[in-house]
Design an enzyme around this catalytic site. Structure first.
Site, mmCIF file in Angstrom:
data_model
loop_
_atom_site.group_PDB
_atom_site.id
_atom_site.type_symbol
_atom_site.label_atom_id
_atom_site.label_comp_id
_atom_site.label_asym_id
_atom_site.label_seq_id
_atom_site.Cartn_x
_atom_site.Cartn_y
_atom_site.Cartn_z
ATOM 1 N N THR A 174 -1.995 -44.324 -95.832
ATOM 2 C CA THR A 174 -3.212 -44.118 -96.609
ATOM 3 C C THR A 174 -4.264 -45.027 -95.992
ATOM 4 O O THR A 174 -3.976 -45.854 -95.125
ATOM 5 C CB THR A 174 -3.039 -44.529 -98.081
ATOM 6 O OG1 THR A 174 -2.755 -45.926 -98.132
ATOM 7 C CG2 THR A 174 -1.918 -43.757 -98.757
ATOM 8 N N TYR A 215 -19.364 -28.853 -93.110
ATOM 9 C CA TYR A 215 -18.061 -28.243 -92.810
ATOM 10 C C TYR A 215 -17.762 -28.365 -91.325
ATOM 11 O O TYR A 215 -18.617 -28.088 -90.494
ATOM 12 C CB TYR A 215 -18.043 -26.762 -93.227
ATOM 13 C CG TYR A 215 -16.982 -26.542 -94.266
ATOM 14 C CD1 TYR A 215 -15.633 -26.441 -93.903
ATOM 15 C CD2 TYR A 215 -17.301 -26.538 -95.624
ATOM 16 C CE1 TYR A 215 -14.652 -26.313 -94.851
ATOM 17 C CE2 TYR A 215 -16.308 -26.412 -96.579
ATOM 18 C CZ TYR A 215 -14.988 -26.301 -96.195
ATOM 19 O OH TYR A 215 -14.018 -26.190 -97.127
ATOM 20 N N GLU A 227 -14.297 -27.592 -89.655
ATOM 21 C CA GLU A 227 -12.895 -27.273 -89.333
ATOM 22 C C GLU A 227 -12.665 -27.362 -87.824
ATOM 23 O O GLU A 227 -13.494 -26.908 -87.028
ATOM 24 C CB GLU A 227 -12.559 -25.858 -89.823
ATOM 25 C CG GLU A 227 -12.412 -25.825 -91.333
ATOM 26 C CD GLU A 227 -12.040 -24.447 -91.857
ATOM 27 O OE1 GLU A 227 -12.127 -23.468 -91.100
ATOM 28 O OE2 GLU A 227 -11.661 -24.374 -93.039
ATOM 29 N N ARG A 262 -10.530 -43.416 -100.109
ATOM 30 C CA ARG A 262 -9.263 -42.717 -100.340
ATOM 31 C C ARG A 262 -9.060 -41.688 -99.254
ATOM 32 O O ARG A 262 -9.830 -40.743 -99.142
ATOM 33 C CB ARG A 262 -9.324 -42.004 -101.688
ATOM 34 C CG ARG A 262 -8.848 -42.848 -102.815
ATOM 35 C CD ARG A 262 -8.499 -41.977 -103.987
ATOM 36 N NE ARG A 262 -7.138 -42.218 -104.393
ATOM 37 C CZ ARG A 262 -6.766 -43.225 -105.161
ATOM 38 N NH1 ARG A 262 -7.632 -44.122 -105.540
ATOM 39 N NH2 ARG A 262 -5.504 -43.342 -105.521
ATOM 40 N N ASP A 322 5.997 -44.934 -92.641
ATOM 41 C CA ASP A 322 4.897 -44.719 -93.579
ATOM 42 C C ASP A 322 4.395 -46.093 -94.017
ATOM 43 O O ASP A 322 5.029 -46.764 -94.823
ATOM 44 C CB ASP A 322 5.418 -43.898 -94.766
ATOM 45 C CG ASP A 322 4.350 -43.659 -95.827
ATOM 46 O OD1 ASP A 322 3.274 -44.279 -95.744
ATOM 47 O OD2 ASP A 322 4.613 -42.845 -96.741
ATOM 48 N N LYS A 342 -5.394 -48.592 -99.542
ATOM 49 C CA LYS A 342 -4.590 -49.645 -100.172
ATOM 50 C C LYS A 342 -4.947 -50.988 -99.511
ATOM 51 O O LYS A 342 -6.098 -51.388 -99.584
ATOM 52 C CB LYS A 342 -3.119 -49.269 -100.120
ATOM 53 C CG LYS A 342 -2.845 -47.958 -100.906
ATOM 54 C CD LYS A 342 -1.396 -47.521 -100.928
ATOM 55 C CE LYS A 342 -1.253 -46.195 -101.680
ATOM 56 N NZ LYS A 342 0.137 -45.674 -101.645
HETATM 57 C C1 LIG Z 1 0.687 -44.436 -101.786
HETATM 58 C C2 LIG Z 1 1.720 -43.911 -100.886
HETATM 59 C C3 LIG Z 1 1.666 -42.610 -100.393
HETATM 60 C C4 LIG Z 1 0.757 -41.545 -100.945
HETATM 61 O O1 LIG Z 1 -0.552 -41.733 -100.895
HETATM 62 P P1 LIG Z 1 -1.545 -40.857 -101.785
HETATM 63 O O2 LIG Z 1 -2.832 -41.162 -101.131
HETATM 64 O O3 LIG Z 1 -1.414 -41.372 -103.187
HETATM 65 O O4 LIG Z 1 -1.151 -39.426 -101.672
HETATM 66 C C5 LIG Z 1 2.578 -42.222 -99.437
HETATM 67 N N1 LIG Z 1 3.527 -43.077 -99.008
HETATM 68 C C6 LIG Z 1 3.634 -44.321 -99.485
HETATM 69 C C7 LIG Z 1 4.720 -45.205 -98.976
HETATM 70 C C8 LIG Z 1 2.742 -44.776 -100.456
HETATM 71 O O5 LIG Z 1 2.890 -46.000 -100.951
#
Ligand SMILES: *Cc1c(COP(=O)(O)O)cnc(C)c1O
Length: 420
Positions: A228, A56, A58, A237, A202, A231
């Protein structure tokens, strides 16, 4: 060893061990075309499955609420310094649990409930967290949604500018989840500046392309960049937030203590490993290969009469309207799964059908490229998709394609898998 034995998973919980082996088998035997998915490396998996999960911590490095952070502080600092170098960022927060919480932290850092925000609509390729009506981001904020043009299905920057002038949002989101074209970050910057909005990019889907040099970077242009890590970036993750130094404290406070408790230190270590991998020359080749494969697949599908949205792709994914093949997106996606090709059904722009059974499918090349598959395999994928679409109801047809898919997959071992 106290009251517990410490057996391997296969002995301790054969049920779960069997299921994990089954998933390994699926990920090996099938061609995975879901645009948000990938194969994380064995090294990323090892870091993510480590004892760091036990701790932990924080707070942030050297400002923690618990003792014993001698190792954890170093892990988090290493992840941060690698990501700063990789993306050229002034500040990075690696604690968001995933992409959606990263985005929520940005709202919490800069907005009060009821403030106006603006983002790309989900049916046009945007993400739920950019202000969709079912999302907390559409319920707690006044959400204005822009779309794509009817004529060419590309983001309509004139509409973005008009809506921004009219509604003067606090946050302007750019970033996509199902959009096959390059994003023009400087154009979004100019609009945000004109209306006094903060620009948030994003790059969840394209982070790997960005650091691999296959898509322009929003870092240094947008005020805040979220992503993220699992991807195209090929990490565990998780989520991460990049920002200019001026916003560092607002972002850090929003993530912790604003939104989350203890960071997932095992994931932080996995992110650090992914950042190390992404800095190697082979990652640039990978990012280029992802885009080359997507272009090859999109043109091969168009030649076979599939309706490729915008006529092609600049990135790792394509949207394909399959109504010209006499099928709905869901019908094709389900038939393809039986044939060993895994993707998701997806709305296409201005889709007359409902999201649960839309007109299209989304196809991405990050995972197949991680296996080393090249454009020759992409042409076979287009051929298999064509054969499945021609006779989607024939179990024989689907089984025959599945056998061929499995044969090809056997030649391309995937990173991170354990297949007995
Ligand atoms: C996949 C995605 C997210 C969210 O990611 P999670 O890890 O599934 O919560 C946010 N924004 C965009 C543009 C995404 O493609």
């Amino acid at each position: 060893m106290g009251p517990f034995t410490d057996k391997p998973l296969a002995e301790s919980d054969p049920q779960i061990a069997r299921l994990i082996a089954g998933e390994n088998r699926l990920e090996h035997d099938k061609i995975r075309l879901i645009a948000s998915e990938n194969y994380a490396s064995r090294a990323v998996m090892e870091a993510t499955g480590s004892v760091l999960a036990n701790k932990y911590s924080e707070g942030y490095a050297h400002k923690r609420y618990y003792e014993g952070q001698q190792v954890i502080d170093e892990v988090e600092e290493l992840a941060i310094s690698r990501l700063k170098a990789l993306f050229g960022a002034e500040h990075v927060n690696v604690q968001p649990y995933s992409g959606s919480p990263a985005n929520l932290a940005v709202y919490f850092a800069f907005c009060a409930p009821g403030d106006t925000i603006m983002g790309l609509a989900l049916p046009a390729g945007g993400h739920l967290t950019h202000g969709h009506s079912v999302s907390i981001t559409g319920k707690y904020f006044k959400s204005v949604q822009y779309g794509v043009r009817k004529t060419d299905h590309r983001i309509d920057l004139d509409e973005v500018r008009d809506l921004a002038r009219q509604h003067r949002p606090k946050l302007l989101w750019c970033g996509t989840t199902a959009y096959p074209r390059t994003l023009d970050f400087p154009a979004f910057r100019a609009i945000a500046d004109e209306v006094g909005a903060l620009l948030v990019a994003d790059m969840a889907h394209i982070a790997g392309l960005v650091c691999g040099g296959a898509h322009p970077s929003p870092v240094g242009i947008a005020d805040v960049v979220t992503s993220t890590t699992h991807k195209t970036f090929r990490g565990p993750r998780g989520g991460m937030i990049f920002c200019k130094a001026a916003h560092a404290s607002a972002i850090d406070k929003a993530v912790f203590p604003g939104l989350q408790g203890g960071p997932h230190n095992h994931v932080t270590a996995g992110i650090a490993v992914a950042a190390c991998e992404a800095a190697r020359p082979e990652f640039k080749a990978y990012a280029r290969g992802v885009v080359e494969n997507a272009k090859a697949l999109a043109s091969a599908l168009a030649e076979r009469g599939f309706g490729v949205v915008t006529g092609g792709t600049d990135n790792h994914l394509m949207l394909v309207d399959v109504t010209s093949r006499g099928l709905t997106g869901k019908q094709l996606a389900q038939a393809l799964d039986k044939a060993g090709l895994v993707l998701n059904y997806n709305s296409v722009p201005f889709d007359p059908r409902k999201p649960f059974d839309p007109s299209g499918v989304r196809i991405g090349t990050p995972a197949v490229t991680s296996r080393g598959m090249g454009t020759d395999v992409m042409l076979r994928i287009a051929e298999w998709m064509d054969r499945v679409a021609k006779d989607a109801g024939s179990e024989d047809n689907l089984a025959k394609v599945a056998r061929e898919v499995k044969e090809v997959c056997a030649k391309y071992p995937a990173p991170g898998l354990r297949v007995e």
